[in-house]
Design an enzyme around this catalytic site. Sequence first.
Site, mmCIF file in Angstrom:
data_model
loop_
_atom_site.group_PDB
_atom_site.id
_atom_site.type_symbol
_atom_site.label_atom_id
_atom_site.label_comp_id
_atom_site.label_asym_id
_atom_site.label_seq_id
_atom_site.Cartn_x
_atom_site.Cartn_y
_atom_site.Cartn_z
ATOM 1 N N GLU A 1 25.078 -14.821 -42.378
ATOM 2 C CA GLU A 1 25.379 -14.586 -40.968
ATOM 3 C C GLU A 1 26.352 -13.421 -40.790
ATOM 4 O O GLU A 1 26.273 -12.680 -39.800
ATOM 5 C CB GLU A 1 25.953 -15.856 -40.337
ATOM 6 C CG GLU A 1 26.034 -15.824 -38.825
ATOM 7 C CD GLU A 1 26.344 -17.195 -38.254
ATOM 8 O OE1 GLU A 1 25.390 -17.905 -37.863
ATOM 9 O OE2 GLU A 1 27.534 -17.573 -38.214
ATOM 10 N N TYR B 1 16.209 -30.271 -47.701
ATOM 11 C CA TYR B 1 15.877 -29.867 -46.334
ATOM 12 C C TYR B 1 14.413 -30.136 -46.006
ATOM 13 O O TYR B 1 13.992 -29.991 -44.855
ATOM 14 C CB TYR B 1 16.212 -28.392 -46.111
ATOM 15 C CG TYR B 1 17.690 -28.182 -45.914
ATOM 16 C CD1 TYR B 1 18.249 -28.162 -44.643
ATOM 17 C CD2 TYR B 1 18.541 -28.055 -47.005
ATOM 18 C CE1 TYR B 1 19.605 -28.004 -44.459
ATOM 19 C CE2 TYR B 1 19.896 -27.897 -46.838
ATOM 20 C CZ TYR B 1 20.430 -27.869 -45.564
ATOM 21 O OH TYR B 1 21.796 -27.727 -45.393
#
Length: 351
Positions: free
Chosen positions: A295, A117
């Site tokens: 989440e 990333y």
Amino acid sequence: MVLFPFCKQPSGPVRKTRLQLVLYCFLLSLIIYFLQGRKASVRVESPHPFFHALGADSGQEMADMTVVKAAAPKTPQETPWGAPLVWGNTRNSAWRRAKYTQRGVRTGLLVLVVGTYARFIRRFLSSAETHFLPGQMVTYYILTDNPRSLDPSMELGPERELKVVPVAELPGWDRLAYRRMALVVDAIKNEISSEVQYLFCADIDQEFVAPVREEIFGDLVATLHPELYGMPQNAFPYEVEEASSACVDDDEGDYYYTSEFYGGLVSEVHRLAQACSMLILQDQAKGIMARGLEESYLNRYLIDHRPTCVLSPEYSCWDSALATDVPVQRLVSLGRQCEASDMKMKEQYRC
């Protein structure tokens, strides 16, 4: 029924126009109608010259006008519990920007950059320099297992600074999902709590594409998931495993929030991250991981502690058949965008 049987075409040197005549007859008819003790009807049985004089061809036009007036706004300004639901170009957002602009607050923007990333970091920071709280004091906190990915260093604007927070290498999404909230807790405790007033956490594989200004400030700020906004509650991918600490019952929940962008006062973000980290550890001890990773735990927390400010899907979006249309895209998920795009779109977004 003939409404105006008593009206005749005036004679003499002065002749009224057709519209004047119709209006005159209509008003006179209403006076007689009420003097007779009858209630005026709001329904139009058939087209009348009165409506043609106004440019309407049928009584259905009036019905359409009523529907438009009664329709709920496409961009509601408030949640069911009274928190602002933020759309960037509304009058309410302009008022919120004016409220915070002169306060001189310093805000932190925290991202986790590990493994591959690292390729997103410069694009993210460059877009944030342009669009994230322009003119405000901002500190970027980069939690990374490879500080060299930021070499050479980027030139930042005035009142902007970047701080690198080294973290241990976290190979694989499974370990990252368990550790991300804990890393946020540690970073706030060790580096951030005394340096900024507000803190926003973002996924690194995103790009700011339009201004994100002071309208986002609030004690506890969450962002609506773009593919689930407007969907019924039973369509939300809440955790359903009863043994999980993230489990949500059928009668719970107002919205489904994304974990790609959330924040608020530093103390509130610390409280959120600490609670979610504890829930994750509890499930880890039982050999459980919620279906939506961190989440799911974020949504569990936000059901129990409703946000004081909810950001519309403008602040987390990507092109998708399921995503709701928004007036302006402000923060785009490159990761989701590249997953959903064809080759032409992949080239456009430089996937």
